[in-house]
Design an enzyme around this catalytic site. Structure first.
Site, short mmCIF file in Angstrom:
data_model
loop_
_atom_site.label_atom_id
_atom_site.label_comp_id
_atom_site.label_asym_id
_atom_site.label_seq_id
_atom_site.Cartn_x
_atom_site.Cartn_y
_atom_site.Cartn_z
N GLU A 144 10.76 7.77 -2.05
CA GLU A 144 12.03 6.94 -1.54
C GLU A 144 12.30 5.52 -1.93
OE1 GLU A 144 8.76 6.83 -0.68
OE2 GLU A 144 8.74 7.74 1.16
N ASP A 192 3.98 7.10 8.04
CA ASP A 192 2.75 6.44 8.21
C ASP A 192 2.78 5.83 9.50
OD1 ASP A 192 1.96 7.13 5.71
OD2 ASP A 192 2.61 5.06 4.87
N ASP A 251 3.56 12.62 -1.76
CA ASP A 251 4.00 11.32 -1.16
C ASP A 251 5.29 10.72 -1.71
OD1 ASP A 251 3.65 9.33 0.88
OD2 ASP A 251 1.93 8.84 -0.23
#
Ligand SMILES: *[C@@H]1O[C@H](CO)[C@@H](O)[C@H](O)[C@H]1NC(C)=O
Ligand SMILES: *[C@@H]1O[C@H](CO)[C@@H](O)[C@H](O)[C@H]1NC(C)=O
Ligand SMILES: *[C@@H]1O[C@H](CO)[C@@H](O)[C@H](O)[C@H]1NC(C)=O
Ligand SMILES: *[C@@H]1O[C@H](CO)[C@@H](O)[C@H](O)[C@H]1NC(C)=O
Ligand SMILES: *[C@@H]1O[C@H](CO)[C@@H](O)[C@H](O)[C@H]1NC(C)=O
Ligand SMILES: *[C@@H]1O[C@H](CO)[C@@H](O)[C@H](O)[C@H]1NC(C)=O
Ligand SMILES: *[C@@H]1O[C@H](CO)[C@@H](O)[C@H](O)[C@H]1NC(C)=O
Ligand SMILES: *[C@@H]1O[C@H](CO)[C@@H](O)[C@H](O)[C@H]1NC(C)=O
Ligand SMILES: *[C@@H]1O[C@H](CO)[C@@H](O)[C@H](O)[C@H]1NC(C)=O
Ligand SMILES: *[C@@H]1O[C@H](CO)[C@@H](O)[C@H](O)[C@H]1NC(C)=O
Length: 694
Positions: A419, A483, A416
């Site tokens: 960024e 998401d 995950d």
């Protein structure tokens, strides 16, 4: 045209008279034009409309929880209106100037590209603009994972990785509420931007640098590429078809490897709560007839509850209290062809022992006072491993990925984040974090990939990423769409995963999937209903990976185990997914060998059918299936466009009704039977007929 003249034609236009891929022609009065192929100009320079501008200004990145507000101020923008040129056998040297300001530009055909542009040192200036010739009716695709539009024409796309935003549409209530904390997003916010695009004028463009940039397609007659700081090399390539163009791009940027075979055997169920819960969900699934191939326990390292919902404990090692006996359970499950998957990200919570160890060794990125930069991940305080520090990188790879996950027995994980690199962070390699921000996701992908390869587990293990940039295709084993909201909105719901996959595929990353049922939940405003779960699952059933997620507020959402009725419907969808296995393997083999993405826009295979260039919410899965997911709620029927296929008709998988394209059809699409059509001449008709009867 006979074969010989066709060949001469190709040689002339691909390699030019002077051995170059492009043609440079001066027209007097200070004008020149660069032609990529045939007589189509890509750059038209004149004193009044220079093709390159330089300037200076400031870019400010205001970050909150990985969401960026970018304020860009240009102080001066100077058109380099004059030029002098010399040439040699390998290209042209241009000196572009305006008064005393000079920039050297080299035009060549390097690295297998028809045209490459290298821009010399811009000195004390800090921004460059390049203008490319455009036609009013030209369409543009790519730009990485762009969620809101398939055709990017008419808009601007900042190249800056960040959170995708929640809602991503400023006229919705969800976005309004989340924007109170700068988290709402917009049409261009994405985890995975990439300075690459394709034009229907049969070329692709790629910028090799990682600095902040903007791809601006909003002008009718030109495209403008803005690059903050020194640009990298600009690449242009041409091919007659989109599949050939993607093939060339992926040859250059790298291709994804194949998925492990076990992925195709059923669902990967995302569950949490500890060993007993995990085993209970598995038994429940089996009792209710689900085909499952994996169980994804993202809380294997522990969990905490906070305002955002159920959050993980970011200390990436087996949590024995929550998962007693997991080491042995993994072995027993593998004998039953059930694979256990975990979760990891490049951050460590200050509350964990791994953080304390890594901090002592100075393994995190630093803040302005040279101390560990503690970031606030919406309530989780954590340090960011410094991927430019070789010792930190090796430790993370060896200790966390190899030892704690792969050697422990995990068959995969969600890799995950990545960024969030703050622009004011200090990196071990002394480079600017602003320049590293976009490549952080690539370094993260590389670290995961190396761990898998060094243990010779490529093709057996899968890790899936959400963040990306140029180079992600080379290192990733799988992407997921990030998401989504647990809703039916175009901007951030189930629909957004379609343009996201198609544009990402065009950018060279052709194997992707999404959280079945979405992720972001905000009870009571935003909760997952049964219809969304099933619509999302029926769409995933016709794709490469079938994985559920409970969402960030599992108890508020409808889950596949919420009732026996839902479980039975869901089980059927897992059977469909599994039945499609042999077809999926052929589709993915194409992707890994040629770079052509698994999910393709219709115009890939039907370039002569102009309507296909604007079809955003339908796609081809391989060459033989056309899927038009139902992406709105309360629908019983769905409108589909079937393109002209001279060699086959389109057969509706559920009714066997056959249609000759081009035509519009409206089909019955009750929940569980998404609009899916197969080509009548496919060699997989038997599989499709079997599915039609399920
Ligand atoms: C040069 O460019 C200018 C401006 O675009 C145009 O008006 C002029 O006709 C061009 N001259 C030639 C010789 O192409
Ligand atoms: C073009 O520039 C390159 C790099 O400065 C130089 O090596 C080359 O000799 C130049 N060629 C011509 C024809 O000026
Ligand atoms: C320079 O380009 C012209 C075509 O524009 C070509 O005829 C010539 O051979 C080139 N010069 C060299 C040294 O390659
Ligand atoms: C898995 O699917 C097959 C059909 O593909 C079925 O025969 C089998 O019973 C299923 N297994 C489980 C555990 O549901
Ligand atoms: C840098 O981080 C340390 C914690 O590691 C913190 O105490 C300090 O205030 C930070 N400095 C700045 C300028 O934010
Ligand atoms: C970074 O800069 C510091 C201070 O100038 C220096 O000591 C260090 O060696 C540099 N690190 C690298 C990797 O270049
Ligand atoms: C944004 O939301 C408004 C209101 O719901 C809707 O009309 C519009 O189509 C949406 N735009 C996009 C791009 O999703
Ligand atoms: C899939 O292919 C395998 C061999 O590669 C074959 O044994 C099996 O029967 C095929 N399954 C279906 C459903 O066609
Ligand atoms: C995969 O694709 C390659 C290249 O097209 C082909 O040679 C090979 O036979 C394919 N493998 C399978 C299993 O279809
Ligand atoms: C595609 O849509 C754009 C605007 O959304 C429009 O300008 C263009 O004409 C359309 N193209 C086709 C082939 O329908």
């Amino acid at each position: 045209m006979n074969v010989l003249s066709l060949l001469l034609f190709l040689v002339y236009f691909l390699f030019g008279v002077d051995g170059l891929g492009f043609t440079f022609i001066e027209y007097g009065n200070g004008n020149f034009t660069i032609y990529l192929v045939g007589n189509r100009p890509i750059i038209q320079h004149s004193a009044r409309r220079p093709f390159v501008y330089i300037g200076s200004g400031e870019t400010e990145f205001r970050e909150r929880y990985g969401n960026y507000k970018i304020a860009d101020y240009t102080g001066e923008k100077i058109g380099l209106s004059s030029y002098t040129v010399t040439n040699d056998s390998r290209g042209y040297n241009l000196t572009m100037y305006s008064c005393s300001i000079k920039v050297f530009i080299r035009l060549g055909s390097e690295e297998g590209h028809v045209l490459t542009i290298d821009i010399g040192d811009i000195g004390s200036y800090n921004r460059v603009w390049i203008q490319l010739t455009a036609d009013t009716n030209e369409a543009i695709y790519g730009g990485g994972e762009q969620y809101s539009y398939l055709n990017l024409r008419g808009r601007q796309y900042p190249i800056w990785t960040g959170e995708q935003g929640i809602g991503r549409n400023r006229s919705t209530l969800v976005t309004y509420v989340t924007d109170l904390k700068q988290s709402g997003g917009d049409y261009y916010t994405t985890y995975f931007p990439q300075p690459t695009f394709y034009s229907t004028n049969k070329y692709y463009f790629h910028h090799s640098g990682s600095n902040y940039a903007i791809l601006d397609f909003s002008h009718p007659n030109f495209h403008e590429i803005f690059i903050a700081r020194q640009p990298g090399r600009l690449y242009f390539n041409t091919a007659e078809t989109f599949p050939l163009m993607v093939s060339k791009l992926t040859n250059f940027l790298g291709r994804m490897p194949n998925l492990p075979d076990w992925i195709h055997d059923g669902a990967i169920i995302g569950v949490q709560g500890g060993s007993k819960q995990m085993m209970d969900y598995i038994s429940y699934s089996e009792t209710h007839g689900l085909n499952i191939t994996g169980v994804w326990i993202q809380d294997w390292a522990g969990s905490v509850d906070d305002l955002f919902g159920h959050r993980l404990f970011w200390n990436w090692e087996w949590n024995q209290e929550l998962y007693p006996g997991l080491d042995e359970l993994i072995i027993g499950l593998r004998d039953r062809n059930i694979h256990v998957l975990a979760y990891v990200n490049p951050y460590l919570t200050v509350d964990g022992n791994l953080f304390k160890y890594a901090e002592q060794l100075g393994y995190f990125v630093k803040n302005s006072t040279d101390e560990t930069y503690i970031q606030d991940f919406a309530g989780i305080m954590a340090g960011s491993i410094d991927l430019t520090n070789p010792a930190a990188y090796q430790w993370y790879k060896n200790k966390i990925i190899k030892e704690n996950m792969i050697e422990f027995g995990m068959s995969g994980w969600m890799a995950d984040f990545s960024e969030y690199l703050p622009v004011d962070a200090k990196l071990y390699n002394n480079q600017s974090a602003t320049s590293y921000h976009n490549i952080w996701p690539v370094l993260w992908a590389k670290l995961n990939r190396e761990a898998v390869e060094e243990l010779e587990m490529l093709g057996k293990i899968v890790f899936f990423l959400r963040a990306g940039f140029s180079g992600t295709g080379k290192y990733s084993t799988l992407m997921w769409a990030g998401d989504q909201d647990v809703d039916f909105t175009y901007a951030d719901g189930i629909a957004s995963t379609i343009p996201a996959a198609l544009n990402m595929g065009l950018s060279g990353v052709g194997i992707t999937h999404f959280d079945i049922g979405g992720y972001t939940t905000f009870a009571p405003l935003l909760v997952r209903r049964e219809e969304l779960l099933l619509r999302s699952a029926e769409y995933a059933a016709f794709g490469p990976v079938f994985r559920t997620h409970q969402g960030n507020q599992p108890k508020e959402n409808v889950q596949f185990y919420s009732s026996p009725e839902i479980s039975n419907k869901f089980a059927r969808l897992t059977h469909i997914f599994k039945t499609l296995k042999n077809y999926t393997k052929i589709v993915l083999n194409d992707t890994v060998t040629s770079g052509v993405p698994a999910y393709k826009p219709l115009f890939f295979n039907y370039p002569d059918d102009v309507r296909c260039y604007n079809v955003t919410y339908q796609f081809l899965y391989g060459d033989d299936l056309l899927i038009a997911p139902v992406i709105l709620d309360f629908r019983k029927r769905w409108d589909v466009y079937l393109p002209a296929d001279p060699t086959a008709s389109w057969v509706h998988i559920w009714t066997g009704q056959s249609y000759q394209g081009p035509r519009d059809v409206t089909v019955q699409a009750p929940v569980g039977n998404p609009p899916v059509f197969y080509r009548s001449t496919s060699q997989f008709v038997d599989i499709f007929k079997t599915i039609g009867n399920l």
